[in-house]
Design a protein around this motif. Structure first.
Motif, PDB file in Angstrom:
ATOM      1  N   GLY A 384      34.714  -1.661  91.279  1.00 36.12           N
ATOM      2  CA  GLY A 384      33.482  -1.376  92.009  1.00 36.12           C
ATOM      3  C   GLY A 384      33.670  -0.267  93.033  1.00 36.12           C
ATOM      4  N   GLY A 387      33.867   3.087  91.177  1.00 34.24           N
ATOM      5  CA  GLY A 387      32.538   3.563  90.824  1.00 34.24           C
ATOM      6  C   GLY A 387      32.468   4.446  89.591  1.00 34.24           C
TER       7      GLY A 387
ATOM      8  N   MET B 186      29.342  -4.762  95.753  1.00 30.66           N
ATOM      9  CA  MET B 186      30.161  -3.735  96.403  1.00 30.66           C
ATOM     10  C   MET B 186      29.363  -2.971  97.444  1.00 30.66           C
ATOM     11  N   HIS B 191      28.922  -0.988 102.086  1.00 26.37           N
ATOM     12  CA  HIS B 191      27.892  -0.030 102.491  1.00 26.37           C
ATOM     13  C   HIS B 191      28.162   1.360 101.929  1.00 26.37           C
ATOM     14  N   ILE B 192      28.712   1.394 100.718  1.00 26.70           N
ATOM     15  CA  ILE B 192      28.838   2.679 100.050  1.00 26.70           C
ATOM     16  C   ILE B 192      28.133   2.577  98.716  1.00 26.70           C
ATOM     17  N   THR B 194      27.873   2.898  94.978  1.00 24.30           N
ATOM     18  CA  THR B 194      28.909   3.075  93.972  1.00 24.30           C
ATOM     19  C   THR B 194      28.445   4.009  92.873  1.00 24.30           C
ATOM     20  N   ARG B 196      26.820   3.481  90.212  1.00 25.15           N
ATOM     21  CA  ARG B 196      26.798   3.050  88.824  1.00 25.15           C
ATOM     22  C   ARG B 196      25.577   2.222  88.474  1.00 25.15           C
TER      23      ARG B 196
END
Lengths: 427, 202
Positions: A384, A387, B186, B191-192, B194, B196
């Motif tokens: 995760g 990414g 996630m 707090h980013i 991802t 996807r």
């Protein structure tokens, strides 16, 4: 009774019923079928007593501590410092991954927090320096698992609660195995990168003066460690109080780094309370199930059954280890700990094993569960954070470290003093 | 019509749940400062402040039940999804409804008995067996408030999901009561973004 219990539990878990509800419904069903007295009337009292258990107050405190550290800008600097010291080894920054995880683990009680934090700072380096991405991801997933073995550890608090074992003693027992396991991870990396030098990527060049200058960035995590763990063994504080001291101290560090703000605090509160609620709802259900299992005599029935199989002490232990390895592939670790410990530990103790030692063994098995597919939380976490790419990269990269964990399990069984020597000096 | 009302109600409950979590976090932080002051005073002063363990344990019990609703609204309850992920969405949606029902049933028993515990403490004016002699009904009241709020949220979620189920909106159930995907977890954890889960919907 035993078969009914297992069938109900497996069906509910497989049907993706929330683990807390699965345990709760199971306890109510067992109460209905097998108990002479209506045990559910005690659920309010049992829940209140355990909700106010001072030992468990350590859980929100350690989670909050982790949330604050994550947002205080401590991790990035620590990683760079460890990289200066370790990346001359074959495997370069991958040793910094493992080393940083081990240090972070000494301030954090959670494996997920460890893998996520170190993963976030380390992952940009994979492409920049041409590492073998699979092995690099593997070091992060595996290194992160050290979070629950190296004290402080939330899992060891829960184990201590369920088995009535001393948490300070469990913490002491975790130190040497934690260091040995980190060493085994690094050895695995060195072997892999000596065999395939191109996996090792570009080394970081650093001078001795750079290295010594970087040491200053290791001071914040070291101080948190001293405040939290030092206060326990200095006789100043209980584990719960130590966690509270850690929270206040980390908040001070965040203020020093100018990362303290209302927004940062509310985010930390949301993260910490969500995790706490998630853990506590399961713990409270598990504690009530524990109460019901003991009241209807199921714990004894299972122990008698296993002991009646006529296996030797070592055969039974190997059976238990294999059971955990298989279960660990499919089950989330906290749920696994909470559902199995009340049943397995009485057997292990009846066989004459030390409950403190078994707490460490089970923690290493839980670490294995964190990186074995298909359900391995740390695999998901690293994937995760990354990414991109496929999950398979992380799974394959983590495999060599599963091997290192097997070696650790064998070492613990052959040399129990790895866990028991340090506590024996104090207790 | 009822559906829209319920959606607005859920929005409102989300806001309350967030405030409850902030209050709970602030309580734990206050407890951390209190405990720290207690530990330091015990080492340095002849008259320590004391009782911080008892107070922090009440704060802990209260803040935990206050966070339950936030947890379920963010679908953060631990569910084992090994099989769930392999099933078609309609079956998954039925499992989501079953999950809510069983969680609601279990929490219903807990809340009912917690209220009994509170009533007994009130009627017998029980006090904690500590120097503070806290009347137990006081912390238990705030503890029960969190449980009742949680149960209310579970019921609203269940009714909303059932309505979605009858009208065949299986993905809408996933969005309010499904097992969380790793990506969303996630994002919330770190707090980013991802990157996807964009465009995948629900």
């Amino acid at each position: 009774m035993l078969a009914t219990t297992l069938v109900i539990l497996l069906v509910l878990i497989a049907a993706s019923v929330p683990v807390a509800a699965a345990l709760g419904v199971l306890s109510l069903a067992l109460d209905e079928f097998y108990s002479f007295m209506p045990l559910h009337r005690a659920i309010g009292e049992v829940t209140w007593i355990n909700s106010t258990n001072v030992l468990l107050v350590a859980i929100p405190m350690f989670v909050l501590l982790g949330e604050i550290i994550l947002r205080a800008g401590i991790a990035q600097r620590m990683y760079n410092a460890v990289a200066q010291w370790l990346s001359w080894l074959p495997g370069g920054l991958m040793h910094a991954n493992i080393g940083s995880c081990a240090i972070f683990a000494a301030t954090s009680g959670s494996s997920v927090a460890t893998a996520a934090t170190i993963g976030t700072v380390a992952l940009p380096e994979v492409k920049r320096r041409g590492y073998n991405k699979r092995l690099f991801l593997g070091t992060l997933a595996a290194g992160g698992t050290l979070g629950i073995l190296i004290p402080p550890s939330i899992n060891l608090i829960i184990y201590g609660l369920l088995t009535d074992t001393s948490v300070p003693e469990l913490y002491l027992a975790g130190f040497i195995p934690g260091a040995v396991l980190a060493g085994l991870f690094m050895l695995t990396t060195i072997i892999a990168c000596t065999y395939q030098p191109k996996w090792g990527g570009e080394r970081l060049v650093s001078s001795w003066s750079d290295r010594f200058k970087a040491l200053i960035d290791l001071i914040p995590p070291l101080l948190i460690f001293i405040v939290v763990v030092g206060s326990i063994y200095g006789g100043v504080a209980t584990p719960t109080e130590a966690a509270s001291l850690g929270v206040v101290f980390a908040l001070g560090l965040a203020a020093w780094n100018r990362s303290l703000s209302i927004k940062m605090l509310t985010e930390a509160f949301e993260g910490a309370m969500r995790t706490t609620a998630m853990i506590m709802i399961i713990i409270l259900a598990a504690v009530f199930l524990n109460f019901v299992l003991a009241a209807i005599g199921l714990t004894r029935e299972l122990t008698d059954f296993i002991l009646g199989l006529g296996l030797s002490k070592m055969e039974t232990l190997i059976l238990i280890v294999v059971f955990y390895l298989i279960l660990g592939m499919f089950m989330e670790t906290l749920s696994m700990l909470l559902t199995t410990v009340p049943l397995v530990v009485p057997i292990v103790v009846a066989l004459g094993f030390d409950p403190v030692w078994f707490g460490i063994l089970i923690t290493v098995l839980l670490e294995t569960a964190l990186i074995t597919p298909p359900i391995g939380v740390n695999l998901y976490v690293v994937h995760g954070v990354r990414g991109e790419g496929t999950m398979t990269d992380v799974i394959i990269g983590a495999l060599p470290y599963v091997g290192a964990m097997f070696v650790m399990v064998v070492l613990l069984i052959v040399f129990p003093d790895l866990a028991l020597w340090l506590p024996s000096l104090f207790y | 019509m009822i559906g829209e009302t319920l959606d607005r109600l859920l929005d409102g409950l989300n806001v309350i749940a967030r405030w409850a979590v902030w209050a709970g976090g602030a309580m734990m932080l206050a407890a951390a400062f209190f405990v720290t002051a207690d530990v330091i005073s015990r080492k340095l002063l002849s008259a320590p402040i004391g009782n911080s363990d008892e107070v922090s344990s009440y704060f802990f019990a209260i803040s935990t039940t206050w966070a339950y609703a936030y947890c379920v609204l963010h679908r953060a309850n631990v569910r084992i999804d090994a099989l769930y992920n392999l099933l078609p969405r309609p079956v998954g949606a039925v499992l989501d409804v079953i999950a809510l029902t069983l969680l609601g049933a279990y929490m219903g028993v807990v809340t009912n008995n917690a209220i009994n515990t509170l009533v007994e403490s009130w009627e017998s004016t029980s006090t904690a067996n500590t120097p503070l002699q806290t009347p137990l009904a006081l912390p238990q009241f705030f503890w029960v408030v969190g449980l009742v709020f949680f149960l209310g949220v579970l019921i609203v979620l269940l009714v909303r999901s059932l309505l979605h189920l009858f009208s065949g909106n299986f993905y809408a159930i996933g969005a309010i009561a499904g097992v969380r995907g790793v990506e969303e977890e996630m994002e919330e954890e770190l707090h980013i973004p991802t990157g996807r889960n964009r465009g995948t919907g629900g």
